[in-house]
Design a protein around this motif. Structure first.
Motif: not given
Length: 84
Positions: A2-9
Motif C-alpha cells: 500500500p502507498e504510504l501517506p506523505p509525512p505530516s506534522l
C-alpha cells in the motif's frame, strides 16, 4: 504494497510544553520583519513574560537542539518540507 501517506506534522493549539520548560530563558518579540528586536545581550525578558501566540524568539540552553519548522525558503514562503 500500500502507498504510504506523505509525512505530516500536526501543530495543535494547546498549552505549550516548551513555554513551561523554557519559561525562565531569555526571550523577545519579533520585529515587523520577523527578526529579533534587540541583541541577546540587551534582552531582559524571559519567555514567561511574553504572549507566545505572537511571533517571538527564545534563547534555549545549550542542551537543546533547535529545529525551525517554519523557516522561509528561497522563494520567501514558509515550507515544512522544502524541495532539495
Amino acid at each position: 504494497m500500500p502507498e504510504l501517506p506523505p509525512p505530516s506534522l500536526v501543530l495543535s493549539h494547546e498549552e505549550s510544553l516548551l513555554d513551561t520548560m523554557l519559561a525562565g530563558q531569555p526571550a523577545q518579540y519579533a520585529s515587523s520583519s520577523e527578526k529579533p528586536l534587540k541583541p541577546w545581550a540587551e534582552v531582559t525578558t524571559t519567555l514567561s513574560d511574553l504572549d507566545t501566540s505572537k511571533v517571538h524568539f527564545v534563547k534555549p540552553g545549550l542542551q537543546h537542539v533547535v529545529i525551525d519548522f517554519d523557516i522561509r525558503g528561497d522563494d520567501g514562503e514558509k515550507d515544512l518540507w522544502p524541495e532539495p
